[in-house]
Design a protein around this motif. Structure first.
Motif, PDB file in Angstrom:
ATOM      1  N   ASN A  64     -25.688 -28.786  -7.919  1.00 38.29           N
ATOM      2  CA  ASN A  64     -24.909 -29.043  -9.122  1.00 38.29           C
ATOM      3  C   ASN A  64     -24.204 -30.403  -9.016  1.00 38.29           C
ATOM      4  O   ASN A  64     -23.410 -30.625  -8.114  1.00 38.29           O
ATOM      5  N   GLY A  65     -24.535 -31.306  -9.896  1.00 41.58           N
ATOM      6  CA  GLY A  65     -23.893 -32.613  -9.917  1.00 41.58           C
ATOM      7  C   GLY A  65     -24.555 -33.675  -9.057  1.00 41.58           C
ATOM      8  O   GLY A  65     -24.089 -34.816  -9.027  1.00 41.58           O
ATOM      9  N   ALA A  66     -25.633 -33.345  -8.369  1.00 43.05           N
ATOM     10  CA  ALA A  66     -26.270 -34.335  -7.487  1.00 43.05           C
ATOM     11  C   ALA A  66     -26.813 -35.529  -8.271  1.00 43.05           C
ATOM     12  O   ALA A  66     -26.699 -36.675  -7.824  1.00 43.05           O
ATOM     13  N   ASP A  68     -25.631 -36.656 -11.104  1.00 42.45           N
ATOM     14  CA  ASP A  68     -24.458 -37.428 -11.523  1.00 42.45           C
ATOM     15  C   ASP A  68     -23.899 -38.239 -10.356  1.00 42.45           C
ATOM     16  O   ASP A  68     -23.479 -39.393 -10.534  1.00 42.45           O
ATOM     17  N   ALA A  69     -23.889 -37.642  -9.161  1.00 37.05           N
ATOM     18  CA  ALA A  69     -23.411 -38.367  -7.981  1.00 37.05           C
ATOM     19  C   ALA A  69     -24.328 -39.552  -7.685  1.00 37.05           C
ATOM     20  O   ALA A  69     -23.857 -40.635  -7.340  1.00 37.05           O
ATOM     21  N   SER A  98     -23.055 -34.863  -2.124  1.00 38.11           N
ATOM     22  CA  SER A  98     -22.671 -33.866  -3.125  1.00 38.11           C
ATOM     23  C   SER A  98     -23.332 -32.511  -2.900  1.00 38.11           C
ATOM     24  O   SER A  98     -22.836 -31.492  -3.379  1.00 38.11           O
ATOM     25  N   SER A 103     -19.379 -27.248  -5.925  1.00 36.70           N
ATOM     26  CA  SER A 103     -18.549 -27.979  -6.886  1.00 36.70           C
ATOM     27  C   SER A 103     -19.175 -29.339  -7.163  1.00 36.70           C
ATOM     28  O   SER A 103     -19.906 -29.878  -6.342  1.00 36.70           O
ATOM     29  N   THR A 104     -18.852 -29.902  -8.299  1.00 44.23           N
ATOM     30  CA  THR A 104     -19.388 -31.221  -8.626  1.00 44.23           C
ATOM     31  C   THR A 104     -18.584 -32.361  -8.017  1.00 44.23           C
ATOM     32  O   THR A 104     -19.014 -33.510  -8.073  1.00 44.23           O
ATOM     33  N   THR A 105     -17.432 -32.062  -7.417  1.00 44.96           N
ATOM     34  CA  THR A 105     -16.586 -33.140  -6.899  1.00 44.96           C
ATOM     35  C   THR A 105     -16.077 -32.938  -5.477  1.00 44.96           C
ATOM     36  O   THR A 105     -15.597 -33.878  -4.863  1.00 44.96           O
TER      37      THR A 105
END
Length: 136
Positions: A64-66, A68-69, A98, A103-105
């Motif tokens: 999740n969010g990789a 975006d990272a 990530s 979590s995304t952060t």
């Protein structure tokens, strides 16, 4: 144009699709990110490929969010005028960092720490492709 077959990214198809978009637009650079690696197509320059970080499976909590990272690392490096190949390295490093948390952060750290983690884990070996212009 299909870029994934049987759950596997076809990097050559990704490159063809990105080249087609680049030819039909005023975009200056296209970057394609996948688990198989990243391809950067800068207008008027050689195509670059960079393999992803060899993240140990025991370190992966979620993806999740990789993406975006990856984008955040790439944009930061380009903003700071890093060479494109180094921008791809940071992008992969932030994406890899990530993966350690759902979590995304929670697991993305400073760019230096992300690159140190990538250096510790190393880079996956890319699948051979006869026409890649530069690999790192």
């Amino acid at each position: 144009m299909a870029t994934v077959a049987g759950g596997v990214t076809d990097l050559d198809a990704c490159e063809r699709a990105a080249s087609s978009v680049l030819e039909r637009s005023s975009i200056e650079i296209i970057v394609v990110h996948s688990p198989a690696g990243a391809i950067a197509l800068p207008r008027g320059e050689p195509i670059l490929f960079h393999a992803p970080v060899a993240v140990p499976s025991s370190e992966i909590a979620g993806a999740n969010g990789a993406g975006d990272a990856f984008a955040a690392g790439l944009i930061y490096a380009l903003h700071e005028a890093w060479p494109l190949i180094e921008a791809l390295q940071l992008a992969h490093a932030t994406a890899a960092a990530s993966l350690r948390n759902i979590s995304t952060t929670e697991s993305v750290e400073s760019w230096k720490d992300c690159l140190a983690l990538a250096s510790q884990w190393g880079w996956r070996h890319p699948s051979p492709s006869p026409h890649r212009h530069q690999r790192a």
